[in-house]
Design an enzyme around this catalytic site. Structure first.
Site, PDB file in Angstrom:
ATOM      1  N   PRO A  77       7.627  -7.867 -82.274  1.00  0.00           N
ATOM      2  CA  PRO A  77       8.031  -8.941 -83.099  1.00  0.00           C
ATOM      3  C   PRO A  77       7.072  -9.140 -84.222  1.00  0.00           C
ATOM      4  CG  PRO A  77       7.971  -9.208 -80.739  1.00  0.00           C
ATOM      5  CD  PRO A  77       7.582  -8.047 -80.846  1.00  0.00           C
ATOM      6  N   GLU A  78       7.322  -9.751 -85.358  1.00  0.00           N
ATOM      7  CA  GLU A  78       6.580  -9.997 -86.381  1.00  0.00           C
ATOM      8  C   GLU A  78       6.454 -11.353 -86.769  1.00  0.00           C
ATOM      9  OE1 GLU A  78       7.056  -7.018 -89.947  1.00  0.00           O
ATOM     10  OE2 GLU A  78       7.986  -5.509 -88.416  1.00  0.00           O
TER      11      GLU A  78
END
Ligand code: ZN
Length: 287
Positions: A2-3
């Protein structure tokens, strides 16, 4: 992994669902994540009310009353899941189950266990080792060409490595770095120190645009990432280069290429992102 847009999606959903709720009890799986969850975690959380959901880069900060903050990082596969009513069955890999006084529950699930859960005194957050070394958050402080250029002064990394460096910019990872550089028309191997001012303006503009659009679409779904309601993000259809090796560039039709930089995949279009000849010190600036 996840960013920023995926973590911001989670933050917004947490803000809309759990703020104001009071924790009754917390149950831990007993398994360690990136670091062990402290044993006194349930005791310190019980009875506290959730006041705010904040984020810096990929870190989520849940502020509780009494001056305590629950700091979390999703790692590779972590996610927060909210259940308005207690489910009948507990799914695997739930390492923290937070039960609220109204019967709702918030779970931290993490199959690969690279995530992080810690409790920090809110006043000590600025000096916390997880946060103190991070660069600016590009959504809270949208970058200009000048800010990026100043940060890159003297940098000996590629422009892709520059965008990924959490000590300079917090929250951009492999997906969005590839997307930003495609939209900016820049070869990802270009030295960050050699990028010209006008190009930094373009990179800053595309950084703001890509992150903003990805947040609007609730992020990109990959492997186990889901929103708080267990729904996939919608940005995957918008990706121009990431994980599209051999597929036609959406701008020019050229096959997308994959290279490895710093042990991580980079995806780019050789036509839209042409390599520029490296400028030797003292050589005339190329036109
Ligand atoms: Zn292209």
């Amino acid at each position: 992994m996840p960013e920023l847009p995926e973590v911001e999606t989670v933050r917004r959903l947490l803000e809309a669902s759990v703020l104001g709720r009071t924790i009754r009890a917390v149950r831990l799986s007993g398994q360690r994540l990136r670091k062990p969850i402290p044993r006194d975690f349930p005791r310190r959380l019980a009875g506290r009310r959730l006041l705010a959901a904040r984020r810096h880069g990929k870190y989520l900060l849940l502020d509780l009353d009494g001056g305590l903050t629950l700091l979390s990082h999703l790692g590779m596969s972590g996610r927060w899941l909210f259940h308005p009513r207690a489910p009948h069955t507990v799914t695997p890999h739930v390492h923290a189950c937070i039960r609220f006084t109204d019967g709702s529950q918030l779970w931290f699930q993490d199959p690969r266990r690279f995530g992080l859960l810690r409790l920090v005194r809110t006043e000590r957050l600025p000096a916390d080792p997880s946060l103190a070394g991070l660069g600016f958050d590009p959504v809270a402080d949208p970058p200009t060409g000048a800010t990026l250029q100043a940060l890159a002064g003297g940098a000996r990394v590629s422009v892709k490595g520059f965008l990924l460096d959490q000590r300079r910019i917090a929250g951009i990872g492999n997906i969005y770095a590839s997307e930003i550089l495609h939209r900016a028309g820049l070869d990802p191997r270009t030295g960050a120190g050699a990028v010209r001012p006008a190009r930094w303006v373009t990179i800053a503009r595309e950084t703001r645009a890509v992150l903003g659009e990805a947040i609007e679409r609730c992020g990109t779904t990959f492997s186990t990432y889901r929103t708080l309601w267990n729904e996939p993000g919608g940005y995957g259809d918008e990706l121009r280069v990431y994980d599209r090796t051999g597929e036609p560039c959406r701008a020019c039709g050229t096959a997308i290429r994959r290279i490895v930089q710093g042990a991580r995949s980079t995806f780019y279009c050789p036509r839209c992102q042409p390599a520029r000849p490296a400028r030797r010190p003292g050589a005339p600036r190329p036109r």
